[in-house]
Design an enzyme around this catalytic site. Sequence first.
Site: not given
Ligand code: SAM
Ligand code: SF4
Length: 321
Positions: A58, A267
């Site tokens: 990404c 959630r």
């Molecule tokens: N790229 C898209 C976005 O950022 O909306 C979708 C996937 S992203 C992984 C979705 C959400 O997962 C993020 O906005 C964040 O709030 C949560 N997230 C991602 N990595 C995380 C982590 N290591 N620990 C907790 N929450 C996480």
């Molecule tokens: Fe990409 Fe979503 Fe991960 Fe941010 S949280 S790096 S936008 S996949």
Amino acid sequence: MPPIDVNPRYNWTSQEIEALLKLPLLELVSQAHDVSRANTDSRGVQLASLMNIKTGGCAEDCAYCSQSAHHEALDVSRTPLSRVGEVVAAAKQAKELGTVRFCMGAAWREVTDGPDFEAVLEMVRAVRALDMEPCVTLGMLKPHQAKALKAAGLQSYNHNIDTSPEYYGQIITTRTLEDRLETLSIVRAEGIDLCTGVIIGLGESLTDRASALGVLAGMNPHPESVPINALVAIEGTPLEDQESLPALDFVRMIATARIVMPRSRIRLAAGRQRLSPEAQALCFLAGANSIFYGERLLTTPNAEPNQDQRLLAELGVGLPA
Ligand code: SAM
Ligand code: SF4
Ligand code: DTB
């Protein structure tokens, strides 16, 4: 403090929210529970399953995320978009486990028109045809893409604000919170439900947590679902050494979210695996009424489904037969 208002309000100040976050824990949980009883079916916990339909690579630099091309997270290799057939098989399996919502996540900065987006539309139609609630999280969207997702039967779009406006630049530099809010308004304009929440445990202050909740509680209507994530510290990301969030901070955040957004689905999202059954029970008492259910989140393991079944049955919070 004045008696708590159980009806939705859209003018919460950060100071009011911070005062809630600082209440003695049992007073906070008790107020949140009263709000839950007045507004939601306190026996129902919605089960949502997650599937990563495109992993890694990404373009954003979110400091917590294993899927950013800016970091070298261990154990996360890039994949192309999943095939529709694989997604349908996973959705069927999730349905058999009792899941009502099926969330598909793609590690994209934004949606690009073309075959991949057409395939995502097909996935949404297929999940809808299974009588489940499709949800997707695909990064930033343009109005015509939101329209196409709605026409395909999308119920909900996940797009988190993640943290406060004040702390945002410490966590993400490749986009602004304004960009996020723009996508949220595009999604809402098409009549798609918002699934919009936060992550805590990123090193932010209590004032930041209050400020982030203030952004969500200021939306009218409130987001229909609000995931509260605790950081899952992933090796190879800039936050890999971040101290883990005290369990009771998670409870406080859930309770406060319930009070300021009385009718939303709150959630208990990422980070649940580290919570004891007792801490999870407190979160449900404080108004959490949805969880991610299933072996995996996106790139990390989730709480064990067998243990979840036992816990929900013991608490009597509505596991489907
Ligand atoms: N790229 C898209 C976005 O950022 O909306 C979708 C996937 S992203 C992984 C979705 C959400 O997962 C993020 O906005 C964040 O709030 C949560 N997230 C991602 N990595 C995380 C982590 N290591 N620990 C907790 N929450 C996480
Ligand atoms: Fe990409 Fe979503 Fe991960 Fe941010 S949280 S790096 S936008 S996949
Ligand atoms: C949300 O708020 N949390 C989910 C879902 N929406 C997409 C993602 C959690 C990801 C946790 C870290 C991982 O598994 O990579």
